[in-house]
Scaffold this active site. Structure first.
Site, PDB file in Angstrom:
ATOM      1  N   ASP A  64       1.266  -1.140   0.120  1.00 34.74           N
ATOM      2  CA  ASP A  64      -0.195   0.146  -0.350  1.00 34.74           C
ATOM      3  C   ASP A  64       1.353   1.763  -0.152  1.00 34.74           C
ATOM      4  OD1 ASP A  64       0.904  -0.380   2.898  1.00 34.74           O
ATOM      5  OD2 ASP A  64      -1.141   0.647   3.027  1.00 34.74           O
ATOM      6  N   TYR A  66       2.873   4.780   0.586  1.00 36.13           N
ATOM      7  CA  TYR A  66       3.586   5.706   2.036  1.00 36.13           C
ATOM      8  C   TYR A  66       2.381   6.525   2.922  1.00 36.13           C
ATOM      9  CZ  TYR A  66       8.071   4.462  -0.336  1.00 36.13           C
ATOM     10  OH  TYR A  66       9.199   3.528  -0.422  1.00 36.13           O
ATOM     11  N   PHE A  77       6.772   1.960  -3.742  1.00 40.01           N
ATOM     12  CA  PHE A  77       8.371   2.648  -3.443  1.00 40.01           C
ATOM     13  C   PHE A  77       8.861   4.055  -3.681  1.00 40.01           C
ATOM     14  CE2 PHE A  77       7.993  -2.235  -4.337  1.00 40.01           C
ATOM     15  CZ  PHE A  77       8.800  -2.332  -2.349  1.00 40.01           C
ATOM     16  N   HIS A 186      11.498  -9.380   0.229  1.00 41.35           N
ATOM     17  CA  HIS A 186      11.254  -7.991   0.630  1.00 41.35           C
ATOM     18  C   HIS A 186      12.604  -7.465   0.086  1.00 41.35           C
ATOM     19  CE1 HIS A 186       8.859  -4.063   0.935  1.00 41.35           C
ATOM     20  NE2 HIS A 186       8.690  -4.301   0.067  1.00 41.35           N
TER      21      HIS A 186
END
Length: 226
Positions: A64, A66, A77, A186
């Protein structure tokens, strides 16, 4: 919300007429009217605006947006130029440096990737301020699955970078033999050391694209400060 146009509209436009999307639209509209929500509403579909369907070469799937001020702008990202680089992106840059020799830039603004054909898609497209995953289970998952399925149907080589378990769960939708699926932990500081570092996904992506006669991605994000 800004409108989706072009091939994306042809590919996923039917979603707008389904009952789940009506509920989602109502929920999101209320959230923006009553709370601080990220990204700004005009940026919700930036991943699609910046990377048209027929230009997609690579797909990066995030979770989701930031949820702190001035960070999210519709690309997973990525953060706006004036914002500190988040920890996961710091680790992405470290791997890029080790894999491809890219210097560590002074910003986390990844629009340069999106414009080259990197679809930078979060599975949830909005979030309430300071509350991670606050818009989970409202319908975004179904909508972004439709986007992923539309890419899967493209009859040309495409690379998927699936980092972490939530992204890797999308692999079940990816059955196109022309496509390449790369998986790694991740890049979060909690998990990057388990195999994200050293995965060499960026060089592997470009090797695959070049082998198929496709212009590789220039992964270097330029410095913005003089």
């Amino acid at each position: 919300m800004s409108a989706i146009t072009g091939e994306w509209l042809n590919a996923v436009g039917d979603e707008f007429h389904k009952p789940y999307y009506s509920k989602l639209y109502k929920f999101i509209s209320e959230e923006y009217s009553k709370h601080v929500v990220y990204p700004p509403s005009e940026d919700i579909f930036n991943a699609l605006h910046l990377t048209p369907l027929d230009k997609v070469k690579v797909v990066i799937i995030g979770q989701d947006p930031y949820h702190e001020p001035n960070q999210a702008h519709g690309l997973c990202f990525s953060v706006k130029p004036e914002v500190d680089i988040p920890p996961s992106l710091v680790n992405i840059y470290k791997e890029l440096h080790d894999d491809c020799g890219c210097y560590i830039p002074d910003n986390g603004y990844l629009v340069n990737w999106a414009k080259q054909g990197v679809l930078m898609l979060n599975t949830l497209l909005t979030v309430r301020a300071h509350q991670a995953f606050s818009h989970k289970g409202q319908g975004w998952e179904q909508f972004t699955d439709a986007i992923i399925k539309a890419v899967n149907m493209q009859d040309r080589p495409i690379v998927y970078l699936l980092w972490g378990k939530p992204a890797q769960e999308k692999a079940s939708m990816l059955n196109n033999p022309k496509h390449l699926i790369l998986k790694a932990p991740h890049p979060s500081p909690l998990s990057a050391y388990r195999g994200f570092f050293g995965c060499k996904h960026f060089s592997k992506t470009n090797e695959f694209l070049e082998k198929n006669g496709i212009t590789p991605i220039n992964w270097q994000i330029p410095n913005l400060k003089k």
